[in-house]
Design an enzyme around this catalytic site. Structure first.
Site, mmCIF file in Angstrom:
data_model
loop_
_atom_site.group_PDB
_atom_site.id
_atom_site.type_symbol
_atom_site.label_atom_id
_atom_site.label_comp_id
_atom_site.label_asym_id
_atom_site.label_seq_id
_atom_site.Cartn_x
_atom_site.Cartn_y
_atom_site.Cartn_z
ATOM 1 N N TYR A 1 68.044 79.668 42.945
ATOM 2 C CA TYR A 1 68.697 78.397 42.613
ATOM 3 C C TYR A 1 69.576 77.914 43.768
ATOM 4 O O TYR A 1 69.547 76.731 44.140
ATOM 5 C CB TYR A 1 69.533 78.599 41.347
ATOM 6 C CG TYR A 1 70.151 77.353 40.768
ATOM 7 C CD1 TYR A 1 69.386 76.463 40.022
ATOM 8 C CD2 TYR A 1 71.507 77.089 40.938
ATOM 9 C CE1 TYR A 1 69.961 75.318 39.469
ATOM 10 C CE2 TYR A 1 72.085 75.959 40.384
ATOM 11 C CZ TYR A 1 71.316 75.078 39.653
ATOM 12 O OH TYR A 1 71.893 73.953 39.112
ATOM 13 N N LYS B 1 69.067 74.467 45.948
ATOM 14 C CA LYS B 1 70.099 73.435 46.005
ATOM 15 C C LYS B 1 70.622 73.241 47.432
ATOM 16 O O LYS B 1 70.922 72.107 47.846
ATOM 17 C CB LYS B 1 71.241 73.773 45.058
ATOM 18 C CG LYS B 1 70.869 73.714 43.581
ATOM 19 C CD LYS B 1 70.362 72.344 43.170
ATOM 20 C CE LYS B 1 70.301 72.202 41.654
ATOM 21 N NZ LYS B 1 69.772 70.876 41.254
#
Length: 243
Positions: free
Chosen positions: A153, A157
């Site tokens: 993640y 990002k």
């Protein structure tokens, strides 16, 4: 004769931050194209809130990671591309890196980064011909600081933040502004299963954010008040991290 309303496409907008952004932009006067993957019931509920603001809402169910589906579903927008694109679709599949399986890595990268690529690449040439537009990418504090158990993640990002900076430079001369918003801990289903009491102690403001508070920042970036802002990442995180 009044000019037609501007429109906005928000991906992953059937719940959480995406839904709040869609409703806020509707209240700002944008017609909404609402993307979601499969939760038809929830998407229809959000559409009702949007239409209550006096604007139109078109539901676009597709998986942003599926390039063919993106091109097919967005074909109806190509003649009159939206003024605003908000790349919000995403999810987490947390695991310690040494125990992370291939699917947990690839699926998170696919949705966050490849989804951004698929949707933006499809619409961008038309936005450039119009010589106007706003692209807002929903990143995360995790992409700025890293989080244990979220290497996939955080990588996705952080990549989105980098892509935001590069794309902003590429399209600035066409009057297309590209920015990122990096939420911290926000009251959505992504907090499920986390030690919320312990996390809250780390937030200087002593609470989690609300989806609407992220939406307010997106609203500003899509407004006439933000015409000289591009290539930036704006944190909405209660002070837990200062970039």
């Amino acid at each position: 004769m009044s000019s037609p309303r501007l429109s906005a496409l928000i991906t992953g907008a059937s719940k959480g931050i995406g839904a709040a952004i869609a409703v806020q932009l509707a209240q700002d006067g944008f017609d909404i194209f609402l993307n979601y993957r499969s939760d038809h019931t929830q998407a229809k509920k959000v559409a009702e809130q949007i239409e209550a603001a006096g604007v139109s809402c078109t539901l676009l169910p597709f998986d942003v990671a599926d390039g063919d589906a993106v091109e097919k579903q967005l074909a109806l927008l190509l003649d009159a591309p939206p003024f605003v694109l908000v790349n919000n679709a995403g999810f987490a599949a947390d695991s310690l890196f040494g125990m992370m399986d291939d699917n947990s890595w690839k699926s998170v990268i696919d949705v966050h980064l490849n989804g951004f690529f698929n949707v933006t690449r499809t619409l961008l040439p038309r936005m450039m011909r119009k010589r106007k537009g706003r692209i807002v990418n929903i990143a995360s504090t995790a992409g700025q600081t890293g989080n244990p158990g979220q290497a996939n993640y955080s990588a996705a990002k952080a990549g989105l933040i980098g892509a935001t900076r590069s794309l902003a430079v590429e399209v600035a001369k066409r009057n297309i502004l590209v920015n990122a918003v990096a939420p911290g801990f926000i009251e959505t289903e992504m907090l499920d299963g986390l030690p919320v009491d312990e996390i809250k102690k780390r937030v200087p403001l002593g609470r989690f954010g609300r989806p609407e508070e992220v939406a307010y920042m997106v609203s500003f970036l899509c407004s006439d008040k933000a015409q000289y802002i591009t290539g930036q990442t704006f944190s909405v995180n209660g002070g837990i991290y200062a970039s």
